[in-house]
Design a protein around this motif. Structure first.
Motif, short mmCIF file in Angstrom:
data_model
loop_
_atom_site.label_atom_id
_atom_site.label_comp_id
_atom_site.label_asym_id
_atom_site.label_seq_id
_atom_site.Cartn_x
_atom_site.Cartn_y
_atom_site.Cartn_z
N LEU A 18 -54.59 -43.21 -5.75
CA LEU A 18 -53.88 -44.42 -6.17
C LEU A 18 -54.33 -44.88 -7.55
N VAL A 99 -46.75 -54.59 0.83
CA VAL A 99 -46.53 -53.18 1.14
C VAL A 99 -46.69 -52.92 2.64
N GLN A 101 -47.42 -50.74 5.79
CA GLN A 101 -48.15 -49.56 6.28
C GLN A 101 -48.14 -49.57 7.81
N SER A 115 -45.11 -43.83 4.19
CA SER A 115 -46.28 -44.67 3.96
C SER A 115 -47.00 -44.29 2.67
N ALA A 119 -47.39 -46.62 -0.73
CA ALA A 119 -48.69 -46.86 -1.34
C ALA A 119 -48.66 -46.53 -2.83
N GLU A 120 -48.03 -45.43 -3.19
CA GLU A 120 -47.92 -45.06 -4.60
C GLU A 120 -47.12 -46.10 -5.37
N VAL A 140 -51.08 -56.19 2.35
CA VAL A 140 -50.87 -54.95 3.09
C VAL A 140 -50.73 -55.32 4.56
N LEU A 162 -55.86 -51.96 -3.62
CA LEU A 162 -55.59 -50.55 -3.36
C LEU A 162 -56.56 -49.96 -2.34
N VAL A 165 -54.93 -50.82 0.84
CA VAL A 165 -53.76 -49.96 1.05
C VAL A 165 -54.20 -48.61 1.60
N ALA A 166 -55.21 -48.01 0.96
CA ALA A 166 -55.71 -46.70 1.39
C ALA A 166 -56.29 -46.76 2.80
N ARG A 168 -55.53 -48.87 5.30
CA ARG A 168 -54.45 -48.99 6.27
C ARG A 168 -53.66 -47.68 6.38
N ASN A 169 -53.49 -47.01 5.24
CA ASN A 169 -52.76 -45.75 5.23
C ASN A 169 -53.46 -44.70 6.07
#
Length: 311
Positions: A18, A99, A101, A115, A119-120, A140, A162, A165-166, A168-169
């Protein structure tokens, strides 16, 4: 050494990946004053989504007290009447990037999961807003929780966003996917407490499980803020393979007769009808919907959507 999930390209995404997208954020802009009139941000957004500094507004007849430096000599010569150029000061527009997720985003048939694409897109949007000098924050949400970082003009804030985000991803493979509606209620409350007036709100999701109440809430937010929706979809959500196959989840399985042309046609028509209905509803509230797929690189799709004028 990279973790097993970091090595599963397109299925999960890491913080390192990311952060590595920052250099791609130069290829588009949310500043609609620099967009073509026919662009996705035409209409009301042309007057709000701008950069910082002074923005040209109009030419009018010279009035006593005007700064002579603002006189438009070309118009004055053409009309034989003194005219001034009027500028308006552009205000800061803090951004909140929301975002998705949740479990419905954990799907992809060719290149990447929805997903991962979401994120991107969140990373690109965050870096773009920061480059334009405005405060940026993020939210998120997943079936199992919500993370929120309030808007700040600080790279460290983006880093923390971020990171969430990562996290949760990479938790999606063991997410139970049972608390989505409950999460939505909490999301709307947190957004309402964060966003006041003149915000840019970017919501990234597949929008497949949104109730009319949530759509109504989005429309209410758009009354005093600029809202952009990024709808992420996968080709297989519209076009099923021309083969018979078994599809299922943890609870059930069904046989899909993909060789049946009439079934494939109904599937496509159903997707198109839902998409058109969603776009039409958003258009009534002057909310642009960006269509993002899971196949092409996200930065290339944004570059195409946000074509800028040559100066």
């Amino acid at each position: 050494m990279a973790s097993a999930k970091e090595q599963q390209e397109g299925i999960f995404i890491s913080l390192k990946e990311l952060l590595g997208m920052e250099h791609l954020a130069r290829q588009f802009s949310f500043a609609a004053s620099r967009q073509k009139v026919s662009s996705i941000l035409g209409g009301k957004h042309a007057s709000k989504l701008r950069g910082r500094g002074l923005d040209f507004e109009e030419v009018r007849m010279y009035e006593k007290g005007d700064d002579i430096r603002t006189i438009d000599w070309k118009v004055t010569a053409r009309t034989q009447v003194t005219h001034s150029r009027v500028y308006s000061e552009e205000k800061e527009k803090p951004a909140l990037i929301v975002v998705d997720q949740s479990k419905s985003m954990f799907f992809g048939s060719q290149k990447r999961m929805k997903s991962v694409v979401a994120a991107e897109l969140a990373a690109l949007a965050a870096f773009r807003v920061l480059k334009e000098g405005d405060r940026v924050g993020g939210m998120v949400f997943s079936d199992e929780g919500i993370d929120i970082l309030y808007p700040k003009r600080d790279r460290r804030n983006i880093l923390r966003f971020l990171e969430k985000v990562a996290e949760r991803n990479q938790a999606l493979d063991h997410s139970e996917g049972l608390k989505f509606e409950e999460s939505l209620q909490e999301i709307t409350r947190k957004i309402r407490n964060t966003v006041s007036h003149d915000f840019l709100v970017i919501i990234i999701s597949d929008f497949v499980r949104y109730s009319p109440d949530v759509i109504k809430f989005i429309a209410q937010i758009a009354q005093h803020n600029d809202v952009i929706l990024a709808k992420v979809s996968d080709p297989m959500e519209r076009e099923i393979p021309a083969v018979n196959f078994v599809a299922g989840d943890q609870d059930s399985q069904i046989t899909v007769k993909g060789k049946d042309k009439s079934l494939r046609k109904k599937f496509e028509e159903g997707f198109d009808e839902k998409l058109l209905s969603f776009q039409s509803t958003m258009k009534k509230h002057r909310i642009p919907v960006l269509e993002i797929d899971t196949v092409r690189p996200v930065d290339e799709q944004l570059k195409e959507l946000f074509k800028t004028k040559r100066r």
